[in-house]
Scaffold this motif. Structure first.
Motif, PDB file in Angstrom:
ATOM      1  N   TRP A 177       0.815  -1.218   0.000  1.00  8.18           N
ATOM      2  CA  TRP A 177       0.000   0.000   0.000  1.00  8.18           C
ATOM      3  C   TRP A 177       0.850   1.270   0.000  1.00  8.18           C
ATOM      4  CZ3 TRP A 177      -2.071   2.645   4.862  1.00  8.18           C
ATOM      5  CH2 TRP A 177      -2.944   3.679   4.524  1.00  8.18           C
ATOM      6  N   THR A 178       1.948   1.260   0.751  1.00  3.63           N
ATOM      7  CA  THR A 178       2.696   2.505   0.974  1.00  3.63           C
ATOM      8  C   THR A 178       3.970   2.659   0.147  1.00  3.63           C
ATOM      9  OG1 THR A 178       3.917   1.549   2.849  1.00  3.63           O
ATOM     10  CG2 THR A 178       1.825   2.654   3.342  1.00  3.63           C
ATOM     11  N   LEU A 179       4.563   1.563  -0.314  1.00  2.77           N
ATOM     12  CA  LEU A 179       5.809   1.707  -1.076  1.00  2.77           C
ATOM     13  C   LEU A 179       5.670   2.641  -2.284  1.00  2.77           C
ATOM     14  CD1 LEU A 179       7.611  -1.779  -1.093  1.00  2.77           C
ATOM     15  CD2 LEU A 179       8.522   0.404  -0.275  1.00  2.77           C
ATOM     16  N   PRO A 180       4.596   2.492  -3.098  1.00  2.74           N
ATOM     17  CA  PRO A 180       4.460   3.431  -4.220  1.00  2.74           C
ATOM     18  C   PRO A 180       4.354   4.888  -3.759  1.00  2.74           C
ATOM     19  CG  PRO A 180       3.028   1.529  -4.516  1.00  2.74           C
ATOM     20  CD  PRO A 180       3.554   1.453  -3.117  1.00  2.74           C
ATOM     21  N   ALA A 181       3.684   5.108  -2.612  1.00  2.00           N
ATOM     22  CA  ALA A 181       3.527   6.478  -2.105  1.00  2.00           C
ATOM     23  C   ALA A 181       4.861   7.078  -1.677  1.00  2.00           C
ATOM     24  CB  ALA A 181       2.542   6.488  -0.933  1.00  2.00           C
ATOM     25  N   PHE A 182       5.787   6.219  -1.232  1.00  2.00           N
ATOM     26  CA  PHE A 182       7.101   6.683  -0.799  1.00  2.00           C
ATOM     27  C   PHE A 182       8.174   6.414  -1.870  1.00  2.00           C
ATOM     28  CE2 PHE A 182       4.877   6.307   3.241  1.00  2.00           C
ATOM     29  CZ  PHE A 182       5.271   7.470   3.899  1.00  2.00           C
ATOM     30  N   HIS A 183       7.726   6.242  -3.111  1.00  2.00           N
ATOM     31  CA  HIS A 183       8.623   6.078  -4.261  1.00  2.00           C
ATOM     32  C   HIS A 183       9.608   4.925  -4.066  1.00  2.00           C
ATOM     33  CE1 HIS A 183       6.954   9.896  -5.566  1.00  2.00           C
ATOM     34  NE2 HIS A 183       7.345  10.455  -4.427  1.00  2.00           N
ATOM     35  N   ASP A 184       9.106   3.829  -3.495  1.00  2.00           N
ATOM     36  CA  ASP A 184       9.890   2.606  -3.294  1.00  2.00           C
ATOM     37  C   ASP A 184      11.121   2.799  -2.405  1.00  2.00           C
ATOM     38  OD1 ASP A 184       8.130   1.046  -4.662  1.00  2.00           O
ATOM     39  OD2 ASP A 184       9.316   0.925  -6.507  1.00  2.00           O
ATOM     40  N   HIS A 185      11.065   3.741  -1.483  1.00  2.00           N
ATOM     41  CA  HIS A 185      12.139   3.893  -0.492  1.00  2.00           C
ATOM     42  C   HIS A 185      11.889   2.893   0.637  1.00  2.00           C
ATOM     43  CE1 HIS A 185      12.913   8.307  -1.890  1.00  2.00           C
ATOM     44  NE2 HIS A 185      13.543   7.417  -2.639  1.00  2.00           N
ATOM     45  N   TRP A 186      12.747   1.888   0.755  1.00  2.00           N
ATOM     46  CA  TRP A 186      12.499   0.814   1.704  1.00  2.00           C
ATOM     47  C   TRP A 186      12.525   1.289   3.153  1.00  2.00           C
ATOM     48  CZ3 TRP A 186      16.332  -0.129   5.224  1.00  2.00           C
ATOM     49  CH2 TRP A 186      17.623   0.290   4.899  1.00  2.00           C
ATOM     50  N   GLN A 187      13.261   2.385   3.431  1.00  2.00           N
ATOM     51  CA  GLN A 187      13.343   2.883   4.811  1.00  2.00           C
ATOM     52  C   GLN A 187      11.975   3.304   5.348  1.00  2.00           C
ATOM     53  OE1 GLN A 187      15.249   3.859   2.275  1.00  2.00           O
ATOM     54  NE2 GLN A 187      17.407   4.025   2.874  1.00  2.00           N
ATOM     55  N   SER A 188      11.076   3.678   4.458  1.00  2.00           N
ATOM     56  CA  SER A 188       9.749   4.123   4.895  1.00  2.00           C
ATOM     57  C   SER A 188       9.024   3.047   5.697  1.00  2.00           C
ATOM     58  CB  SER A 188       8.900   4.503   3.680  1.00  2.00           C
ATOM     59  OG  SER A 188       8.659   3.366   2.839  1.00  2.00           O
ATOM     60  N   GLN A 189       9.238   1.786   5.360  1.00  2.00           N
ATOM     61  CA  GLN A 189       8.533   0.700   6.039  1.00  2.00           C
ATOM     62  C   GLN A 189       8.952   0.575   7.503  1.00  2.00           C
ATOM     63  OE1 GLN A 189       6.019  -0.770   4.161  1.00  2.00           O
ATOM     64  NE2 GLN A 189       6.775   0.986   3.014  1.00  2.00           N
ATOM     65  N   PHE A 190      10.189   0.906   7.803  1.00  2.49           N
ATOM     66  CA  PHE A 190      10.674   0.772   9.179  1.00  2.49           C
ATOM     67  C   PHE A 190      10.310   1.988  10.024  1.00  2.49           C
ATOM     68  CE2 PHE A 190      13.211  -2.024   6.537  1.00  2.49           C
ATOM     69  CZ  PHE A 190      13.029  -3.217   7.211  1.00  2.49           C
ATOM     70  N   TYR A 191      10.128   3.144   9.410  1.00  2.00           N
ATOM     71  CA  TYR A 191       9.560   4.270  10.137  1.00  2.00           C
ATOM     72  C   TYR A 191       8.122   3.959  10.535  1.00  2.00           C
ATOM     73  CZ  TYR A 191      13.373   7.558   9.094  1.00  2.00           C
ATOM     74  OH  TYR A 191      14.586   8.194   9.043  1.00  2.00           O
ATOM     75  N   ILE A 192       7.357   3.425   9.596  1.00  2.29           N
ATOM     76  CA  ILE A 192       5.943   3.133   9.849  1.00  2.29           C
ATOM     77  C   ILE A 192       5.797   2.057  10.921  1.00  2.29           C
ATOM     78  CG2 ILE A 192       3.823   2.183   8.846  1.00  2.29           C
ATOM     79  CD1 ILE A 192       4.756   3.417   6.149  1.00  2.29           C
TER      80      ILE A 192
END
Length: 446
Positions: A177-192
């Protein structure tokens, strides 16, 4: 009789100091305690849910598949060693300290992934997470046994699997759901997920509780046994039996190793599922993560349903054998798919079926294993689940580390045939377990 959690707690200090449940929990208290165990297990297992970001993480760290496999395998073995070394402590000192400590440290470790820039950084964080998982898994499984009588135990463990399975579903679903919103930046998943894990760890620390040692020493088949068990607990010191009774049992070792062999394809899906879908069927990372989320959702649903059926019938072995046969047939079909183009919608159906069948095979086993441990001695649940944790993580770690070595040598088809051998061996091991096949026990609750 009312349920007493603690006597005269004084403020926050008293609430944390008195952590034993003196009377067997029933009703909403029982449900609430089980929910806490489940959400704690989700946090503890999130340490391994890197699969959705692996296609992005590997190029960032300049890691190849074989090196990544060895890192995952080696740190997984660490979890098993920690569980085995500390196994008897889960029975002697209770479960909640390990759960509270483990969930909080895991939340911090998930956050720390955003600071990973080198392979060494990654190994250090993975090592910390692996140690914590080795502490928490036997503690949470012991708590599920403590809070569920035998007639509800398969459902209780089905809910427990919301930890490892729910963490996978959450990781895959959030990534899709969120990877496209964060332009595939993997670090976003660990912040969330770091934020989510931290909130959960605080809730767990405040509310989780243990049964008193004397109450943990009782066997409760159904709620009609509660009063008798509580009366016996008043005259019982809760002395822990020798863990060697479990560690020296061939039947317990056979059941622990057998289920690990059955779940080889599950461990593969946990660590490499989205990566496999991307490599073999050429889905985008977000698509692969989304497809994987349906596998976990279907797996969760089947674990709950088979738990209810298994508890109703009190026939753990035949319920699990149905899953064995189903997975065995499906694996030959799964192998046949390699090399074919499969649409996203069709692959969602296929992976969902696989998740359902694995759940049918695994869910009743957990209740069966717990009951076989109780038959040896009811005070050794922590030791028994530590033994399983050791078998699980050591074998899964070895096979995980060798996965892509095997795949490079004989391809994915060859790897899945190895998984088929494991499924067959588990089917054989089921015959070593105590418990009925077809005749429902006379004392089972109606």
């Amino acid at each position: 009789m009312s349920t007493v959690i603690s006597e005269n707690p004084r403020g926050i200090v008293g609430w944390f100091a008195k952590r034993d449940v003196e009377v067997y929990p029933r009703g909403w208290l029982q449900v609430g305690l089980l929910v806490l165990v489940v959400i704690a297990n989700i946090v503890a297992n999130y340490e391994g849910e890197l699969a959705p970001v692996v296609p992005l993480l590997l190029p960032f760290l300049k890691l190849n598949l074989i090196d990544y496999g060895f890192i995952m395998g080696g740190t997984t073995v660490i979890s098993g060693i920690v569980s085995m070394v500390l196994g008897s402590r889960f029975d002697r000192y209770g479960r909640t300290f390990f759960v509270v400590f483990g969930t909080f440290v895991t939340a911090l470790a998930v956050f720390s992934m955003v600071f990973v820039h080198t392979t060494l950084d990654f190994i250090i964080v993975r090592f910390i997470m692996a140690v914590i998982l080795g502490l928490v898994l036997p503690a949470t499984t012991g708590l599920v046994r403590d809070f569920t009588p035998r007639v509800g135990r398969a459902l209780g463990f089905g809910l427990w699997t919301f930890g490892p399975v729910g963490a996978n579903f959450l990781a895959a679903g959030v990534a899709g759901w969120t990877l496209p919103a964060f332009h595939d930046h993997w670090q976003s998943q660990f912040y969330i997920m770091g934020s989510v894990c931290l909130v959960i760890s605080i809730v767990v620390a405040f509310f989780i509780r243990d049964l008193s040692p004397s109450l943990r020493a009782q066997i409760i088949k159904d709620h009609r046994d509660v009063e008798k068990a509580q009366d016996q607990a008043r005259h019982n010191t809760g002395e822990i039996a020798n863990p060697r009774l479990v560690f020296g049992s061939f039947r317990i070792w056979a059941l622990a190793v057998g289920i690990v062999l059955f779940l080889l394809v599950y461990y593969f899906t946990t660590a490499y599922g989205p990566l496999y879908l991307s490599e073999v069927f050429k889905y985008a990372p977000s698509q692969a993560a989304g497809i994987a989320s349906y596998f976990w959702l279907a797996n969760l649903g089947s674990l709950i349903l088979v738990g209810i059926i298994s508890d109703k019938l009190q026939l753990r072995k035949i319920c699990s054998m149905v899953g064995v046969v189903g997975v065995l047939i499906f694996m030959f079909f799964w192998i046949h798919l390699i090399g074919h183009t499969v649409s996203v919608s069709t692959m969602i159906w296929y992976t969902s079926i696989q998740g359902i069948l694995l759940g049918i095979g695994f869910g009743p086993w957990m209740a069966l294993y717990s009951e076989n441990l109780e038959d040896i001695h009811p005070t050794l649940q922590g030791s028994g689940w530590a033994l399983w944790s050791f078998a699980q993580y050591v074998l899964a770690g070895i096979f995980g580390g060798l996965t892509f070595v095997i795949v490079n040598a004989i391809g994915f088809k060859g790897w899945f045939y190895i998984c088929i051998v494991g499924i067959i061996l588990y089917g054989i091991v089921l015959f070593t377990a105590k418990g009925p096949w077809f005749r429902r026990p006379k004392n089972a609750a109606q």
